[in-house]
Design an enzyme around this catalytic site. Structure first.
Site, mmCIF file in Angstrom:
data_model
loop_
_atom_site.group_PDB
_atom_site.id
_atom_site.type_symbol
_atom_site.label_atom_id
_atom_site.label_comp_id
_atom_site.label_asym_id
_atom_site.label_seq_id
_atom_site.Cartn_x
_atom_site.Cartn_y
_atom_site.Cartn_z
ATOM 1 N N GLY A 1 6.798 166.935 63.429
ATOM 2 C CA GLY A 1 7.736 166.251 62.545
ATOM 3 C C GLY A 1 7.463 164.760 62.542
ATOM 4 N N SER A 2 8.149 164.041 61.674
ATOM 5 C CA SER A 2 7.943 162.598 61.577
ATOM 6 C C SER A 2 9.253 161.941 61.162
ATOM 7 C CB SER A 2 6.845 162.278 60.554
ATOM 8 O OG SER A 2 7.199 162.769 59.268
ATOM 9 N N GLY A 3 9.251 160.610 61.165
ATOM 10 C CA GLY A 3 10.421 159.870 60.711
ATOM 11 C C GLY A 3 11.627 159.955 61.619
ATOM 12 N N SER A 4 11.433 160.334 62.892
ATOM 13 C CA SER A 4 12.518 160.489 63.869
ATOM 14 C C SER A 4 13.491 161.610 63.515
ATOM 15 C CB SER A 4 13.297 159.170 64.049
ATOM 16 O OG SER A 4 12.487 158.190 64.636
ATOM 17 N N GLY B 1 15.373 164.828 63.824
ATOM 18 C CA GLY B 1 15.649 165.728 64.928
ATOM 19 C C GLY B 1 15.427 165.134 66.300
ATOM 20 N N ARG C 1 -1.848 157.890 60.785
ATOM 21 C CA ARG C 1 -1.946 157.502 59.376
ATOM 22 C C ARG C 1 -1.187 156.188 59.215
ATOM 23 N NH1 ARG C 1 3.665 157.489 59.211
ATOM 24 N NH2 ARG C 1 4.402 159.326 60.298
#
Length: 410
Positions: free
Chosen positions: A156-159, A161, A281
């Site tokens: 996952g990404s973007g914090s 969870g 990225r």
């Protein structure tokens, strides 16, 4: 002669998608976006770009669409702003013999558990960690590591969870959230249980095998990890800078990275710099704009040059200290009004003011990258001056949010 086209796989929910389109055009390229749902990227219609609906989860479908487009365009590069499809981008680049990231390295890096294993094997300092797939596994892992711990999805990404669990109640609550159906998993649930490495937060912006610079960041209130403010470059001693740079390069080698931009997050603990995460990225906004305000390097344009096989230029145009403040709401509800953008941008030293929302928009805090309702960037030759300018600009921006009505029972 056919137009030179840049293929963008999916758009962006963090603002960089639009910046990639604009930078591509400045470089004389024709941007084409392939997306499973182009309508979810609202800037595509306003930019008169060429969005095409295609299943971006299917490599075969993307190959077919790119092959069809080659009948009309000279496809000179393929890239994406989204981590979820970046490994697929690498596969496409290899299929069409274009410059791009190593897909195997990207896949391994995007799995946080595998990333942790590879870093540990290379002797890179990281927090203690365990992998769990059920409630018992989470509880056992937390006991072995010791509270507080951080729970996060392995992919996952973007914090999304990600939460700090300071006691047994918070651990049980977030475990229920992750496993109880509220969190959306792309595959079977795999939870990383991590030691909470405490100390100042830094990040290294690397390009290829070069550390371009090191920034410092602060978060909003726990238990979430929502960026509140970031400074670039960070106020570090030469020794601190060198230690972070050395660990950054060791991380790239351990993960088989070294093509294109990456962002490596650290906590400075009693052990020195400890790697929290390697993002393989270019980060979303306002990260690239912060670097540009500090040293004049347009990371998005230079990344596109690399993608299309041209030489990039990482020479500093100027040297300043830049800082960004995310505007974070203190409640959920309906945005009544937001004001002060024009006054803030008129201040000397303010590089950019961006508001993500308009009046009457619903405001919902998720505890992740979606929370900020805007940001302000300031820059000057000195850190104290930059901080003062930034605070003055932020003080000029105000808003009002009416809480959602409370639904009473029967």
């Amino acid at each position: 002669m056919a137009k030179r086209a840049l293929i963008l796989i999916e758009g962006s929910t963090t603002g960089t998608g639009l910046l990639f389109i604009q930078a591509a055009r400045r470089l004389g390229l024709h941007p084409i976006t392939l997306s499973t749902d182009p309508a979810c990227h609202d800037y595509l219609g306003s930019e008169c770009t060429e969005p095409i609906r295609v299943d971006t989860d299917s490599l075969d479908a993307l190959i077919r669409e790119c092959s069809r487009l080659r009948d009309t365009y000279d496809i000179v590069g393929i890239t994406s702003t989204e981590e979820e499809v970046y490994a697929t981008v690498g596969m496409l680049c290899r299929h069409f013999d274009l410059p791009g990231p190593n897909p195997t390295s990207i896949e391994r890096c995007c799995d946080k558990f595998v990333q942790r294993q590879l870093l540990a094997q290379a002797g890179v300092p990281i927090p203690a960690y365990r992998l769990a797939t059920n409630r018992t596994g989470v509880e056992t892992s937390a006991q072995e590591i010791g509270l507080p711990v951080i729970l996060k999805p392995a992919v996952g990404s973007g914090s999304c969870g990600v939460r700090l669990c300071r006691d047994a109640d918070e651990l049980a609550e977030h475990t229920t959230y992750l496993l109880g159906g509220e969190h959306i998993w792309q595959s079977s649930p795999r939870i990383l249980v991590e030691e909470f490495a405490q100390g100042p937060h830094y990040y290294a912006q690397t390009v290829g095998n070069e550390v371009l610079g090191i920034g410092a960041a602060e978060f909003g209130p726990p238990p979430h990890f929502v960026y509140r403010e970031s400074t670039f470059p960070a106020p570090l001693t030469d020794d601190e800078h060198q230690r972070i740079a050395d660990v950054s390069l060791s991380s790239l080698r351990a993960l088989g990275l070294g093509w294109g931009p990456t962002s490596i997050e650290f906590r400075w603990t009693s052990r020195g710099p400890v790697v929290i995460e390697v993002n393989p990225r270019l980060g979303g906004t306002p990260g690239p704009q912060l670097v540009q305000a500090a040293c004049g390097i347009d990371l998005i344009a230079e990344h596109i040059k690399l993608v299309v096989g041209e030489g990039w230029d990482l020479r500093r145009r100027h040297l300043q200290t830049a800082a960004v403040r995310n505007l974070l709401p203190d409640r959920d509800g309906i945005l009544d009004w937001i004001d002060g953008e024009r006054r803030a941008i008129a201040l000397s030293g303010v590089a950019e003011v961006k508001l993500h929302v308009k009046p009457k928009a619903p405001i919902i805090r998720y505890g992740d990258y979606r929370d900020p309702i805007g940001y302000v960037i300031a820059a000057s030759p000195y850190l104290a001056q930059t901080k003062a300018i930034l605070q003055h600009a932020v003080d000029l921006i105000d808003w009002s949010i009416t809480p959602f009505p409370t639904i009473s029972g029967p």
